[in-house]
Write a protein that holds these residues in place. Structure first.
Motif, PDB file in Angstrom:
ATOM      1  N   ALA A  26       0.823  -1.210   0.000  1.00  0.00           N
ATOM      2  CA  ALA A  26       0.000   0.000   0.000  1.00  0.00           C
ATOM      3  C   ALA A  26       0.856   1.258   0.000  1.00  0.00           C
ATOM      4  O   ALA A  26       0.579   2.215  -0.748  1.00  0.00           O
ATOM      5  CB  ALA A  26      -0.931  -0.009   1.208  1.00  0.00           C
ATOM      6  N   LEU A  30       1.221   4.198  -2.827  1.00  0.00           N
ATOM      7  CA  LEU A  30       0.917   5.593  -2.530  1.00  0.00           C
ATOM      8  C   LEU A  30       2.079   6.531  -2.840  1.00  0.00           C
ATOM      9  O   LEU A  30       1.862   7.694  -3.223  1.00  0.00           O
ATOM     10  CB  LEU A  30       0.539   5.741  -1.054  1.00  0.00           C
ATOM     11  N   PHE A  53      -7.939  -4.863   1.910  1.00  0.00           N
ATOM     12  CA  PHE A  53      -8.199  -3.801   0.950  1.00  0.00           C
ATOM     13  C   PHE A  53      -9.672  -3.576   0.644  1.00  0.00           C
ATOM     14  O   PHE A  53     -10.025  -2.564   0.038  1.00  0.00           O
ATOM     15  CB  PHE A  53      -7.468  -4.106  -0.363  1.00  0.00           C
ATOM     16  N   LEU A  96      -5.137   1.103  -6.552  1.00  0.00           N
ATOM     17  CA  LEU A  96      -4.767   2.501  -6.742  1.00  0.00           C
ATOM     18  C   LEU A  96      -4.551   2.688  -8.238  1.00  0.00           C
ATOM     19  O   LEU A  96      -3.692   2.028  -8.830  1.00  0.00           O
ATOM     20  CB  LEU A  96      -3.482   2.847  -5.973  1.00  0.00           C
ATOM     21  N   ILE A 233      -5.342   0.998   2.772  1.00  0.00           N
ATOM     22  CA  ILE A 233      -4.833   2.128   1.989  1.00  0.00           C
ATOM     23  C   ILE A 233      -5.223   3.453   2.627  1.00  0.00           C
ATOM     24  O   ILE A 233      -4.398   4.373   2.748  1.00  0.00           O
ATOM     25  CB  ILE A 233      -5.336   2.045   0.539  1.00  0.00           C
ATOM     26  N   HIS A 234      -6.470   3.572   3.055  1.00  0.00           N
ATOM     27  CA  HIS A 234      -6.927   4.824   3.675  1.00  0.00           C
ATOM     28  C   HIS A 234      -6.160   5.117   4.965  1.00  0.00           C
ATOM     29  O   HIS A 234      -5.839   6.273   5.249  1.00  0.00           O
ATOM     30  CB  HIS A 234      -8.432   4.763   3.945  1.00  0.00           C
TER      31      HIS A 234
END
Length: 281
Positions: A26, A30, A53, A96, A233-234
């Motif tokens: 992740a 990013l 995820f 993503l 991810i958040h």
């Protein structure tokens, strides 16, 4: 040509192998512009990755995912000589956009998938490396089957996940030596670390006479909750730039150090690097 990284632990439990893989994937997605693939294979391993995820209500199931997506579909095409690198992304799911994709694992039981894929998985992995800069796999833990040994042989970099536990380490290091070739590239990652323990990573490395690069990943309750709720991810996005005194800062900095170590060995930081065979696809 892309670069293959396998996360694996020689012992079961306490090392956080899948959690470490999810965090590294992740954060790489990013913070790096390269194209990454998180490759699912065994049903049992992919199920844990998937939950990091996707929210619980949208967990992928056999009924939700088309038979034309994932490892099973790709193996069918490969066996029929119809699979090309430029088509591979049609069988993945984006996490993503233009950064990180995930290839759903098999819907078959592990034993059944291994039986059908044993002779083809190396070729499949070779094709993924022609389509992506970095391919990440979960090699599981405590398993030294022929399938696992095959994954370890295919790795350009082996990320060995270890616990902060002397008894487990006494079991782990002999198993590690038995699986490694002398010229293999590897990193050691100590997962679920308690930073207040007197058993520091430096002390462990000294006690076991280890000289490999070693990276700690502290235990973080917020992160583990996020993974359980499909919010990996958040969580990392929200915490990428928290101040030094924030409760999540140390965890994020340590994951970033691991991601940077992987990127350096894969040469992702080099602006001339490009593992993709056709960037226009």
């Amino acid at each position: 040509m892309g670069f293959t990284v396998v996360f694996w632990s020689p012992v079961s439990g306490q090392a956080g192998t899948t959690s470490n893989l999810i965090a590294a994937a992740a954060l790489l997605g990013l913070e790096y512009s390269s194209r990454l693939l998180l490759l699912g294979h065994l049903q049992s391993e992919y199920a844990a990755i998937e939950r990091g995820f996707y929210p619980r209500r949208s967990w992928t199931s056999k009924a939700d995912v088309s038979s034309d997506v994932g490892s099973d579909a790709l193996l069918r095409l490969l066996q029929n000589r119809k699979l090309e690198p430029k088509l591979l992304r049609n069988y993945t799911l984006p996490l993503l956009a233009e950064r990180l994709d995930i290839l759903p694992g098999s819907n078959k039981p592990d034993v059944s998938f291994v039986s059908s894929a044993q002779d083809w998985f190396g070729s499949l992995l070779e094709l993924t490396r022609r389509a992506y800069d970095l391919v990440l796999l979960d090699g599981g833990s405590g398993d030294v089957s022929e399938w696992t040994r095959g994954l370890l042989r295919l790795a350009d970099l082996l990320v060995v996940c270890l616990p902060q536990n002397i008894l487990k380490l006494e079991q782990a290091f002999p198993l590690l030596e038995a699986q490694l070739l002398s010229n293999r590239k590897l990193l050691l990652v100590f997962g679920q670390v308690d930073p207040r323990s007197s058993l520091t990573i430096k002390n462990i490395m000294r006690q076991f006479y280890r000289r490999e690069p070693a990276y700690p990943i502290v235990h973080n309750t917020g992160w583990l909750d996020a993974v359980q709720h499909g919010d990996a991810i958040h969580f990392l996005f929200r915490n990428r730039k928290v101040p030094r005194d924030h409760e999540n800062n140390l965890f994020v900095q340590q994951v970033r150090a691991l991601a940077q170590a992987i990127s350096q060995r894969a040469r992702l930081g080099n602006p001339l690097f490009g593992g993709k065979e056709d960037d226009s696809q």
